[in-house]
Design a protein around this motif. Structure first.
Motif, PDB file in Angstrom:
ATOM      1  N   THR A 106       5.802   2.919 -15.566  1.00  0.00           N
ATOM      2  CA  THR A 106       5.210   4.191 -15.105  1.00  0.00           C
ATOM      3  C   THR A 106       4.183   3.889 -14.005  1.00  0.00           C
ATOM      4  O   THR A 106       3.629   2.786 -13.940  1.00  0.00           O
ATOM      5  CB  THR A 106       4.479   4.950 -16.240  1.00  0.00           C
ATOM      6  OG1 THR A 106       3.337   4.189 -16.640  1.00  0.00           O
ATOM      7  CG2 THR A 106       5.379   5.182 -17.437  1.00  0.00           C
ATOM      8  N   LYS A 107       3.963   4.920 -13.168  1.00  0.00           N
ATOM      9  CA  LYS A 107       2.953   4.796 -12.097  1.00  0.00           C
ATOM     10  C   LYS A 107       2.249   6.131 -11.944  1.00  0.00           C
ATOM     11  O   LYS A 107       2.916   7.150 -11.735  1.00  0.00           O
ATOM     12  CB  LYS A 107       3.623   4.501 -10.745  1.00  0.00           C
ATOM     13  CG  LYS A 107       4.188   3.126 -10.588  1.00  0.00           C
ATOM     14  CD  LYS A 107       4.719   2.903  -9.176  1.00  0.00           C
ATOM     15  CE  LYS A 107       5.987   3.646  -8.886  1.00  0.00           C
ATOM     16  NZ  LYS A 107       6.720   3.178  -7.703  1.00  0.00           N
ATOM     17  N   MET A 108       0.935   6.113 -12.056  1.00  0.00           N
ATOM     18  CA  MET A 108       0.168   7.306 -11.736  1.00  0.00           C
ATOM     19  C   MET A 108      -0.258   7.219 -10.274  1.00  0.00           C
ATOM     20  O   MET A 108      -0.650   6.143  -9.813  1.00  0.00           O
ATOM     21  CB  MET A 108      -1.087   7.356 -12.612  1.00  0.00           C
ATOM     22  CG  MET A 108      -1.956   8.549 -12.318  1.00  0.00           C
ATOM     23  SD  MET A 108      -3.648   8.296 -12.884  1.00  0.00           S
ATOM     24  CE  MET A 108      -4.330   7.232 -11.616  1.00  0.00           C
ATOM     25  N   PHE A 109      -0.149   8.341  -9.556  1.00  0.00           N
ATOM     26  CA  PHE A 109      -0.620   8.383  -8.173  1.00  0.00           C
ATOM     27  C   PHE A 109      -1.510   9.600  -7.978  1.00  0.00           C
ATOM     28  O   PHE A 109      -1.155  10.708  -8.409  1.00  0.00           O
ATOM     29  CB  PHE A 109       0.539   8.512  -7.177  1.00  0.00           C
ATOM     30  CG  PHE A 109       1.348   7.258  -6.989  1.00  0.00           C
ATOM     31  CD1 PHE A 109       0.753   6.080  -6.584  1.00  0.00           C
ATOM     32  CD2 PHE A 109       2.719   7.270  -7.192  1.00  0.00           C
ATOM     33  CE1 PHE A 109       1.499   4.926  -6.388  1.00  0.00           C
ATOM     34  CE2 PHE A 109       3.483   6.125  -7.001  1.00  0.00           C
ATOM     35  CZ  PHE A 109       2.876   4.947  -6.599  1.00  0.00           C
ATOM     36  N   ILE A 110      -2.626   9.395  -7.305  1.00  0.00           N
ATOM     37  CA  ILE A 110      -3.433  10.531  -6.840  1.00  0.00           C
ATOM     38  C   ILE A 110      -3.578  10.400  -5.328  1.00  0.00           C
ATOM     39  O   ILE A 110      -4.102   9.392  -4.840  1.00  0.00           O
ATOM     40  CB  ILE A 110      -4.827  10.551  -7.494  1.00  0.00           C
ATOM     41  CG1 ILE A 110      -4.702  10.668  -9.019  1.00  0.00           C
ATOM     42  CG2 ILE A 110      -5.664  11.708  -6.934  1.00  0.00           C
ATOM     43  CD1 ILE A 110      -6.032  10.590  -9.771  1.00  0.00           C
ATOM     44  N   MET A 121      10.070   6.204   4.110  1.00  0.00           N
ATOM     45  CA  MET A 121      11.339   6.425   3.420  1.00  0.00           C
ATOM     46  C   MET A 121      11.900   5.098   2.904  1.00  0.00           C
ATOM     47  O   MET A 121      11.875   4.074   3.593  1.00  0.00           O
ATOM     48  CB  MET A 121      12.354   7.086   4.363  1.00  0.00           C
ATOM     49  CG  MET A 121      11.929   8.427   4.934  1.00  0.00           C
ATOM     50  SD  MET A 121      11.358   9.655   3.724  1.00  0.00           S
ATOM     51  CE  MET A 121      12.869  10.109   2.919  1.00  0.00           C
ATOM     52  N   HIS A 122      12.428   5.151   1.693  1.00  0.00           N
ATOM     53  CA  HIS A 122      12.969   3.941   1.057  1.00  0.00           C
ATOM     54  C   HIS A 122      13.843   4.319  -0.119  1.00  0.00           C
ATOM     55  O   HIS A 122      13.787   5.443  -0.617  1.00  0.00           O
ATOM     56  CB  HIS A 122      11.825   3.041   0.568  1.00  0.00           C
ATOM     57  CG  HIS A 122      10.968   3.682  -0.490  1.00  0.00           C
ATOM     58  ND1 HIS A 122      10.002   4.636  -0.199  1.00  0.00           N
ATOM     59  CD2 HIS A 122      10.947   3.538  -1.842  1.00  0.00           C
ATOM     60  CE1 HIS A 122       9.415   5.027  -1.315  1.00  0.00           C
ATOM     61  NE2 HIS A 122       9.974   4.393  -2.340  1.00  0.00           N
ATOM     62  N   GLN A 123      14.641   3.345  -0.563  1.00  0.00           N
ATOM     63  CA  GLN A 123      15.262   3.411  -1.888  1.00  0.00           C
ATOM     64  C   GLN A 123      14.384   2.569  -2.807  1.00  0.00           C
ATOM     65  O   GLN A 123      13.741   1.616  -2.349  1.00  0.00           O
ATOM     66  CB  GLN A 123      16.667   2.807  -1.853  1.00  0.00           C
ATOM     67  CG  GLN A 123      17.649   3.537  -0.951  1.00  0.00           C
ATOM     68  CD  GLN A 123      18.988   2.804  -0.873  1.00  0.00           C
ATOM     69  OE1 GLN A 123      19.030   1.569  -0.750  1.00  0.00           O
ATOM     70  NE2 GLN A 123      20.079   3.557  -0.907  1.00  0.00           N
TER      71      GLN A 123
END
Ligand code: AKG
Length: 258
Positions: A106-110, A121-123
């Motif tokens: 999991t990753k939290m981003f603010i 842009m990426h895969q």
């Protein structure tokens, strides 16, 4: 429950926005958890995770920030509950096409107000390649993810292209001239929505230039019978079952020894 139309949209386009997967009250409670976590972590260290390549991808991105925490469920039980919330796991299982849903990380981003960093842009494929490409993400929006706040953007149908060659410099990303942020379809979301997409779907997101933070949790998951082709990107809690069983574990894992 997802409708057959939603599932076929996902198969065709490689992404699906599920509106109102959480209530606005639940989203607000998760938002509070995220900001409290970011505050605790920021007291100890710099938690900016802006990609080097993001600085070239968007004009004005030179002094931007994205606050980040990996494996958020090890910091707060609220996120553990979300991982096994049946509204999430049932949708994940339907889109995976498997009763078995396994956590990768999991990753939290603010994205802070006025200066929230973009993602070129990426895969996600080059970060953790797998044999059968079942790996998917669900981004939960805990406040609105509008265009102005740097919503996620996708190239619809790009999951059908298979793995593409990426540049590893400053975060695995695709050539900016070939896959500009502006050429992708915006996926604005409301607090409580969840955006599902394949790890082969080309995606990224813009700058947050608004006066509010954009707050999300990304859950990366897979069919447990899909194995990594490289021993990379290990995370705490990886392999935890979110729905169903791991049919491979009796052969290889814990519980098989004396
Ligand atoms: O949260 C976003 O805006 C995009 C995140 C993303 O692309 C990623 O973590 O791979």
């Amino acid at each position: 429950m997802l409708s057959p139309e939603q599932i076929s949209f996902y198969r065709e386009n490689g992404y699906l926005l599920v509106p109102g997967l959480l209530t606005s009250e639940e989203a607000a409670a998760y938002r509070w958890e995220c900001h409290a976590l970011a505050e605790r972590l920021s007291r100890e260290r710099n938690i900016d995770a802006t990609w080097g390549s993001a600085r070239e991808a968007a004009p004005g991105a030179h002094s931007t920030v994205i606050l980040h925490c990996h494996d958020a469920q090890f910091h707060s039980a609220a996120f553990t509950r979300l991982l096994v919330d049946p509204r999430f796991t049932e949708a994940a299982s339907k889109l995976l096409g498997s009763p078995n849903v396994q956590l990768h990380h999991t990753k939290m981003f603010i994205k802070p107000p006025e200066k929230g960093s973009p993602f070129p842009m990426h895969q996600d494929f080059p970060y953790f390649p797998h044999e059968r490409h079942t790996m998917m993400a669900a981004i939960f929006f805990f406040d609105d993810g509008t265009e102005e706040k740097g919503c996620v953007r996708v190239y619809p149908g790009s999951h059908k292209l298979g793995p593409l060659e990426h540049s590893p410099e400053g975060g695995w990303h695709l050539p900016v001239e070939e896959y500009p942020l502006d050429g992708a379809v915006s996926c604005p979301a409301k607090a409580g929505d969840a955006l599902f997409f394949s790890y082969l779907t080309i995606h990224g997101s813009g700058l947050n230039t608004s006066s509010e933070a954009r707050t999300t949790l990304l859950i990366q998951f897979r069919d447990p019978e899909d194995r990594p082709t490289q021993d990379v990107h290990r995370s705490r809690g990886q392999g935890m079952m979110l729905a169903g069983i791991d049919p491979l574990l009796p052969l290889t894992g814990p519980g098989t020894g004396p």
